[in-house]
Design a protein around this motif. Structure first.
Motif, short mmCIF file in Angstrom:
data_model
loop_
_atom_site.label_atom_id
_atom_site.label_comp_id
_atom_site.label_asym_id
_atom_site.label_seq_id
_atom_site.Cartn_x
_atom_site.Cartn_y
_atom_site.Cartn_z
N GLN A 1 27.24 31.13 32.89
CA GLN A 1 28.11 31.56 33.99
C GLN A 1 29.58 31.30 33.67
O GLN A 1 30.45 32.11 34.00
N TYR B 1 39.26 36.32 38.70
CA TYR B 1 40.70 36.51 38.54
C TYR B 1 41.43 35.38 39.27
O TYR B 1 40.84 34.58 39.97
N TRP C 1 30.97 31.31 30.81
CA TRP C 1 31.42 32.31 29.82
C TRP C 1 31.59 33.68 30.48
O TRP C 1 32.55 34.40 30.20
N LEU C 2 30.68 34.04 31.39
CA LEU C 2 30.76 35.35 32.04
C LEU C 2 31.86 35.44 33.09
O LEU C 2 32.23 36.54 33.50
N ARG C 3 32.41 34.29 33.51
CA ARG C 3 33.44 34.31 34.54
C ARG C 3 34.66 35.09 34.10
O ARG C 3 35.40 35.64 34.92
N LYS C 4 34.92 35.16 32.79
CA LYS C 4 36.10 35.86 32.27
C LYS C 4 36.08 37.35 32.62
O LYS C 4 37.11 38.00 32.63
N ARG C 5 34.88 37.86 32.93
CA ARG C 5 34.75 39.28 33.20
C ARG C 5 34.98 39.64 34.66
O ARG C 5 35.21 40.82 34.96
N TRP C 6 34.89 38.66 35.55
CA TRP C 6 35.02 39.02 36.96
C TRP C 6 35.83 38.04 37.79
O TRP C 6 36.10 38.32 38.95
N SER D 1 37.89 35.24 44.10
CA SER D 1 36.82 35.20 43.10
C SER D 1 36.60 33.82 42.49
O SER D 1 35.45 33.47 42.19
#
Length: 309
Positions: free
Chosen positions: A297, A306, A299-304, A226
């Motif tokens: 993007q 790993y 900031w949103l990386r923390k959700r998907w 990811s």
């Protein structure tokens, strides 16, 4: 004797060390100074000057006049700018998922050491190193209306020829397709490198537990690679929003401005209408849009994303 040795050792310990670190640091700065000088002269100074130009009314061959934020206000209210931004978003939304999915699929297919895979990898990667203008010219002739290769193939099957680059409903999909084929090899190489880092014992344990190929991909492969998917997505989005050469060579922004994107719009204002101040303002609007998109993007990386370590 031991006392004398200890005294001498203490005396040496008290002596100030030579400024070796400062000399090494100076040497390091001297080594990188040509690069820093080049960046300053050819990157930072032009960017700063362009930012100043964005606040002026500056015809290319005329006298400049400071007008504040008038260029930015005019751009935001310009219906043509709104249309080119929609086209840019449409192009990006069509290219990025197609590119990432195709590149990941090719990487999964080519990671196995089968006969001929090395040649196939080379074939997929060759467009990446091909000159962009040459690539666009070739595909413009491939999709030509009268004697194009694509229409010739359709004629063999009795299918009516299409005016691919002159139909406002077909021109943008054609440009997206050719852009995907041009750059998919780069992301494929990134994914191949990431797939080689996945531990094989995880797949063995999953197979023992009865996990199929899809569950292995979903629960093992995708989480581990990811970070690479995140990197490839950011690079591809930035590249898509800066698309120019394909549009310039294949469609000239037409038909009916259906493929006119933001960078072509900037070029047109700067080098056709010679309004450098307006074009500079549009360029910095594009910069702020890309910068904001990248921050979102990130900031949103923390959700998907790993396995960042």
């Amino acid at each position: 004797m031991n006392a004398d040795v200890q005294a001498e050792w203490r005396q040496k310990k008290k002596r100030p060390r030579k400024p070796m670190f400062k000399r090494d640091e100076l040497a390091g700065w001297l080594f990188i100074s040509p690069m820093l000088l080049g960046f300053t002269i050819f990157m930072f100074v032009p960017i700063g000057f362009a930012f100043y130009m964005s606040f002026t009314d500056w015809p290319l061959l005329g006298q400049s006049e400071f007008i504040g934020t008038a260029n930015y206000q005019a751009i935001v209210q310009d219906p043509e700018f709104q249309q080119v931004m929609k086209n840019t978003v449409l192009f990006t939304a069509g290219l990025v998922p197609f590119n990432i999915i195709l590149a990941l699929g090719l990487a999964l297919l080519l990671r196995h050491p089968l006969p001929g895979m090395g040649l196939f990898r080379t074939i997929v990667f060759v467009p990446v190193v091909t000159t962009l203008v040459v690539w666009a010219i070739v595909w413009r002739y491939m999709f030509a209306t009268d004697f194009g290769f694509i229409n010739s193939i359709l004629a063999w099957f009795g299918i009516e020829s299409q005016a691919w680059l002159y139909n406002k409903n077909l021109a943008m999909p054609v440009v997206i397709l050719t852009s995907v084929l041009k750059n998919v090899g780069l992301n494929m190489v990134l994914f191949l490198a990431a797939l080689q880092m996945v531990p094989k014992n995880l797949y063995e344990a999953a197979r023992i537990d009865g996990a199929g190929s899809w569950r292995q991909f979903k629960n093992i492969t995708l989480p581990i690679i990811s970070p690479t998917v995140f990197l490839a997505t950011i690079i591809t989005i930035i590249g898509a929003m800066k698309i120019f050469a394909q549009i310039f060579v294949m469609t000239k922004g037409g038909p009916e401005s259906s493929t006119k994107v933001i960078v072509y719009y900037i070029w047109e204002k700067a080098f056709r209408l010679f309004d450098m101040g307006y074009a500079s303002a549009a360029a910095f609007i594009l910069f702020f849009v890309i910068f904001a998109f990248t921050l979102i993007q990130w900031w949103l990386r923390k959700r998907w994303v790993y396995n960042e370590d």
